[in-house]
Design an enzyme around this catalytic site. Sequence first.
Site, PDB file in Angstrom:
ATOM      1  N   HIS A   1      33.777  44.634  41.951  1.00 19.24           N
ATOM      2  CA  HIS A   1      33.871  43.335  41.440  1.00 19.24           C
ATOM      3  C   HIS A   1      32.253  42.890  40.729  1.00 19.24           C
ATOM      4  O   HIS A   1      31.519  43.037  41.497  1.00 19.24           O
ATOM      5  CB  HIS A   1      34.112  42.259  42.308  1.00 19.24           C
ATOM      6  CG  HIS A   1      34.357  40.992  41.860  1.00 19.24           C
ATOM      7  ND1 HIS A   1      35.091  40.759  40.560  1.00 19.24           N
ATOM      8  CD2 HIS A   1      33.935  39.745  42.423  1.00 19.24           C
ATOM      9  CE1 HIS A   1      35.107  39.474  40.434  1.00 19.24           C
ATOM     10  NE2 HIS A   1      34.329  38.651  41.609  1.00 19.24           N
TER      11      HIS A   1
ATOM     12  N   ASP B   1      38.338  46.187  38.534  1.00 16.40           N
ATOM     13  CA  ASP B   1      37.940  45.156  39.255  1.00 16.40           C
ATOM     14  C   ASP B   1      39.010  44.518  39.830  1.00 16.40           C
ATOM     15  O   ASP B   1      39.816  44.348  39.173  1.00 16.40           O
ATOM     16  CB  ASP B   1      37.094  44.146  38.042  1.00 16.40           C
ATOM     17  CG  ASP B   1      36.400  42.635  38.764  1.00 16.40           C
ATOM     18  OD1 ASP B   1      37.238  42.393  39.849  1.00 16.40           O
ATOM     19  OD2 ASP B   1      35.438  42.629  38.447  1.00 16.40           O
TER      20      ASP B   1
ATOM     21  N   SER C   1      31.903  36.208  38.093  1.00 14.17           N
ATOM     22  CA  SER C   1      33.311  35.884  38.509  1.00 14.17           C
ATOM     23  C   SER C   1      33.805  34.425  38.252  1.00 14.17           C
ATOM     24  O   SER C   1      33.640  34.221  36.948  1.00 14.17           O
ATOM     25  CB  SER C   1      33.492  36.143  40.185  1.00 14.17           C
ATOM     26  OG  SER C   1      34.696  36.200  40.408  1.00 14.17           O
TER      27      SER C   1
END
Length: 510
Positions: free
Chosen positions: A477, A449, A227
């Site tokens: 995610h 996602d 991320s």
Amino acid sequence: MSLRARRPLRVVAVAVAFLLSMSGCSLLEPDVAPTGLTTGDKKPPKGSKGLEPFYEQALQWGDCDTGSGECAKLTVPMDYDNPGGKTIEIAVLRMKAKKKAAGSLVVNPGGPGGSGVDYAAAADNIVSAQIRRHFDVVGFDPRGVGRSAPIDCLSDSDLDAYLAKDPTPDTAEERTADDADQAAFADGCKAKSGELLGHVSTAEAARDMDVLRAALGDGKLTYLGKSYGTYLGATYADLFPDRAGRLVLDGVMPPDLSAEESVIGQATGFDTATRSWARSCVDNDCPLGNSVDEVVKNVQDQLVQLDQNPLPASAGIELTEGWATYGIAQALYDQGMWSQLTDALVSAQDGDGSPLAQLGRAYAGRDANGRYATNLLEALPAVNCLDRTEEGNDQQALIDKAVAAAPIWGRALAWESPCPQWPVDATNTPHEVAAKGADPILVVGTTRDPATPYEWAVRLHEQLADSALITHEGDGHTAYMRQNDCVDKAVDQYWLTGKTPEGDELTCKE
């Protein structure tokens, strides 16, 4: 409302405890020892002056407050333009390899504001057994985060109120109140954090990571960024291409994203995830509606009702529209939490706000006694406001664009940010990253996602001078160590051998 892009630590152990074979691939067997890694480069970057003491320091390892691993403090300049001035300490944790270590794997879970120390302490769950055998897993809390000179803005009770506020103010009175709340947040950060507030950018954290690489004795950085950790990793490759080794960037935030693109892209991702959850609910006799549109409208109606009449909850908070929105976001990060989200929304519909408020508290890292375990939600805007300049002040134009692109989440994500009132100017201009001279970089994207849309992974892959792309066709995610052997095998092979997938693209299905 600024949702963080991150891998939720709370669900890591659940997500990887039962590694299912969902794609027909198998993990690397027999055990493969790493090859091609380099050691030792304690020289500062060319042209740097006064950084030698930082690059040459030796880490002193000792016990950790996490109960596992060994910990040390890395000393870095607060301001790299003034290395003889103030210094800060960066908290580092190492989980030693179960065999002889071939090198270090530095990890970051995202945020900005996620603790790399806590993430590395969960090493047995965040990387495969084969990687644990051959690499020391090392995490650090980036500057301004957790145990590393943490940014502070509000008291716990004031942060409760800040998170409870209306994320979609729709009257002049509500907008005025929101402006005051954002100003109070920004002023609190300046008052409590002082000079540090201007030195918590991603570029500075990347420079800290190069000092850490040298202190660990690695010639090039081997890295896992999830991320926001991909933004950090890409920034490192941009600054230090000759020292960028085997970097895995999973759930991508490209460094060239503008503030507007970030808001609209994330809102679109959460819309996609919301509709995927609603479809799954409908396919399993959903108590919230008989079609995707009906389920989505049910949730939107509940949020409107909560704006007008918060529900009793627990742990000293009411279920407001703000807390409910954070709770829904928390569950959308991982499809393993979708049934919990459905149950929490049904409870709220029946007048009990506690289950949904509990999800919101999990998102915020707040315990039942009103204490926040981390400073993530204070560090997040502090980093973001330095990394991206706000484009103008036409907030209504941004809201209109966001709602047109993402009718479910656009308004909430476009409305509020303390950055227009931030007391420190941004220090970065979004820009493309080619990282010419870096080793091949492995980019991983998940097609549905919620927080980091798949298109962002493709975008970074196309910018990098040398990279490969893994496409994970699925929900949730990030992808590595999330029940897909095909992804896991390709990532492990890359770290162990430096080899990227054949043709530099690989698609892994659920």
